[in-house]
Design a protein around this motif. Structure first.
Motif, short mmCIF file in Angstrom:
data_model
loop_
_atom_site.label_atom_id
_atom_site.label_comp_id
_atom_site.label_asym_id
_atom_site.label_seq_id
_atom_site.Cartn_x
_atom_site.Cartn_y
_atom_site.Cartn_z
N GLU A 45 0.84 -1.21 0.00
CA GLU A 45 0.00 0.00 0.00
C GLU A 45 0.86 1.25 0.00
O GLU A 45 0.56 2.23 -0.70
CB GLU A 45 -0.93 -0.01 1.22
N MET A 46 1.94 1.24 0.78
CA MET A 46 2.84 2.39 0.81
C MET A 46 3.53 2.59 -0.53
O MET A 46 3.70 3.72 -1.00
CB MET A 46 3.87 2.23 1.93
N ILE A 47 3.93 1.49 -1.17
CA ILE A 47 4.55 1.60 -2.50
C ILE A 47 3.57 2.24 -3.47
O ILE A 47 3.94 3.13 -4.26
CB ILE A 47 5.00 0.21 -3.01
N SER A 48 2.31 1.82 -3.43
CA SER A 48 1.29 2.39 -4.32
C SER A 48 1.12 3.89 -4.08
O SER A 48 0.98 4.67 -5.03
CB SER A 48 -0.05 1.67 -4.14
N LYS A 49 1.13 4.30 -2.81
CA LYS A 49 0.99 5.72 -2.49
C LYS A 49 2.18 6.52 -3.00
O LYS A 49 2.02 7.62 -3.56
CB LYS A 49 0.83 5.90 -0.99
N TYR A 50 3.38 5.98 -2.81
CA TYR A 50 4.57 6.68 -3.31
C TYR A 50 4.55 6.78 -4.84
O TYR A 50 4.93 7.81 -5.41
CB TYR A 50 5.85 5.96 -2.86
N GLN A 51 4.11 5.71 -5.51
CA GLN A 51 4.04 5.73 -6.96
C GLN A 51 3.01 6.74 -7.45
O GLN A 51 3.22 7.42 -8.47
CB GLN A 51 3.71 4.33 -7.49
N PHE A 52 1.90 6.86 -6.72
CA PHE A 52 0.88 7.85 -7.07
C PHE A 52 1.45 9.27 -6.93
O PHE A 52 1.27 10.11 -7.81
CB PHE A 52 -0.34 7.67 -6.16
N MET A 53 2.16 9.51 -5.83
CA MET A 53 2.78 10.82 -5.63
C MET A 53 3.84 11.08 -6.70
O MET A 53 4.02 12.22 -7.16
CB MET A 53 3.39 10.91 -4.24
N GLU A 54 4.56 10.04 -7.09
CA GLU A 54 5.60 10.19 -8.12
C GLU A 54 4.99 10.64 -9.44
O GLU A 54 5.51 11.55 -10.10
CB GLU A 54 6.35 8.87 -8.30
N PHE A 154 13.58 11.67 -4.00
CA PHE A 154 13.20 11.15 -2.69
C PHE A 154 12.18 10.02 -2.82
O PHE A 154 12.31 8.96 -2.17
CB PHE A 154 12.62 12.29 -1.85
N LEU A 155 11.17 10.21 -3.67
CA LEU A 155 10.13 9.19 -3.84
C LEU A 155 10.71 7.90 -4.42
O LEU A 155 10.34 6.80 -3.99
CB LEU A 155 9.02 9.73 -4.75
N ARG A 156 11.62 8.03 -5.37
CA ARG A 156 12.25 6.83 -5.94
C ARG A 156 13.04 6.07 -4.88
O ARG A 156 13.04 4.83 -4.85
CB ARG A 156 13.15 7.22 -7.12
N GLU A 157 13.71 6.81 -4.00
CA GLU A 157 14.47 6.18 -2.91
C GLU A 157 13.53 5.43 -1.97
O GLU A 157 13.84 4.32 -1.52
CB GLU A 157 15.25 7.23 -2.13
N GLN A 158 12.38 6.03 -1.67
CA GLN A 158 11.44 5.38 -0.74
C GLN A 158 10.82 4.13 -1.36
O GLN A 158 10.62 3.12 -0.69
CB GLN A 158 10.33 6.36 -0.32
N ILE A 159 10.54 4.20 -2.65
CA ILE A 159 9.99 3.02 -3.35
C ILE A 159 11.02 1.89 -3.33
O ILE A 159 10.69 0.73 -3.05
CB ILE A 159 9.59 3.38 -4.79
N THR A 160 12.28 2.22 -3.61
CA THR A 160 13.34 1.21 -3.58
C THR A 160 13.50 0.63 -2.18
O THR A 160 13.64 -0.59 -2.01
CB THR A 160 14.68 1.82 -4.04
N THR A 161 13.44 1.49 -1.15
CA THR A 161 13.55 1.02 0.23
C THR A 161 12.46 0.03 0.56
O THR A 161 12.70 -1.02 1.19
CB THR A 161 13.47 2.22 1.20
N LEU A 162 11.23 0.32 0.13
CA LEU A 162 10.10 -0.58 0.42
C LEU A 162 10.19 -1.87 -0.39
O LEU A 162 9.79 -2.94 0.10
CB LEU A 162 8.79 0.14 0.14
N GLU A 163 10.70 -1.78 -1.61
CA GLU A 163 10.88 -3.00 -2.40
C GLU A 163 11.91 -3.91 -1.74
O GLU A 163 11.73 -5.14 -1.71
CB GLU A 163 11.29 -2.64 -3.83
N VAL A 164 12.98 -3.32 -1.21
CA VAL A 164 13.99 -4.11 -0.49
C VAL A 164 13.38 -4.69 0.78
O VAL A 164 13.61 -5.87 1.12
CB VAL A 164 15.22 -3.24 -0.15
N ALA A 165 12.57 -3.89 1.49
CA ALA A 165 11.92 -4.37 2.71
C ALA A 165 10.99 -5.54 2.40
O ALA A 165 10.95 -6.53 3.15
CB ALA A 165 11.14 -3.23 3.37
N THR A 166 10.25 -5.44 1.30
CA THR A 166 9.34 -6.52 0.90
C THR A 166 10.13 -7.79 0.60
O THR A 166 9.73 -8.89 1.01
CB THR A 166 8.53 -6.09 -0.33
#
Length: 200
Positions: A45-54, A154-166
């Motif tokens: 869900e967080m990834i989807s929100k970051y992608q929407f903001m991106e 910043f958004l790309r970094e957060q998406i990558t962080t969450l992908e690594v977390a997943t």
């Protein structure tokens, strides 16, 4: 689990976009396999929100990249008109009526210009005021574009962080499944119960 994620998300960037949780130890987020699905869903869900903001930020940046040169071009023209002395010879030029249509004009020295403000509104300004207004608008647009570019990084970094977390969470679950399977003598506890067929 959700409280842990909220605590990790407390910090934000200057525009208020929250940092994604950095998963160093999976055990900090889940204590059993039963919590994996919920945590995984939260990450997605967080990834989807970051992608929407991106996507929205990309659109805003694209608009600003078109707007900044237009403001600069208008400012350059106002500064040129401002530099002309009273009594100078009129200049002949062409001005744009639309994308493919231009008209000739003779411009005498002037101390007033008309600026489009948007929404089909045009106002007359003394040249010095117009110059100040355009400089302010240009600086604001350039700063907004810079903010957009920073936010995109910043958004790309957060998406990558969450992908690594997943990925870490998934790998942890696989490891736990194997461990439980070994402890149960080969039964990982995921086998479906046998279905009883009706008689006759």
């Amino acid at each position: 689990m959700s409280a842990k994620l909220q605590n990790k998300d407390a910090a934000t960037n200057p525009r208020g976009i929250p940092f994604a949780p950095f998963v160093d130890k999976v055990e900090d987020y889940v204590s059993s396999r039963a919590e994996v699905d919920g945590t995984m869903k939260s990450f997605q869900e967080m990834i989807s929100k970051y992608q929407f903001m991106e996507v929205n930020t990309q659109r805003r940046a694209a608009g600003l990249k078109e707007k900044v040169p237009d403001i600069q071009k208008t400012l350059d023209m106002v500064q040129f008109l401002h530099s002309r002395k009273p009594g100078s010879e009129p200049i002949e030029t062409t001005f744009e009526l639309n994308d493919t249509l231009y008209a000739k004009a003779v411009i005498p020295p002037t101390d007033e210009v008309y600026l489009w403000l948007g929404a089909n509104v045009m106002l007359a300004y003394p040249i010095s005021e117009a110059e100040t207004l355009l400089e302010s608008k240009l600086a604001t647009a350039q700063q907004s574009l810079e903010n957009c570019e920073e936010d995109l990084d910043f958004l790309r970094e957060q998406i990558t962080t969450l992908e690594v977390a997943t990925a870490r969470l998934y790998n942890w679950e696989v490891t736990m499944k194997r461990k439980e399977k070994a402890e149960n003598g080969g039964d990982d506890g995921l086998a479906e119960p046998r279905k009883t067929l009706p008689n006759g």
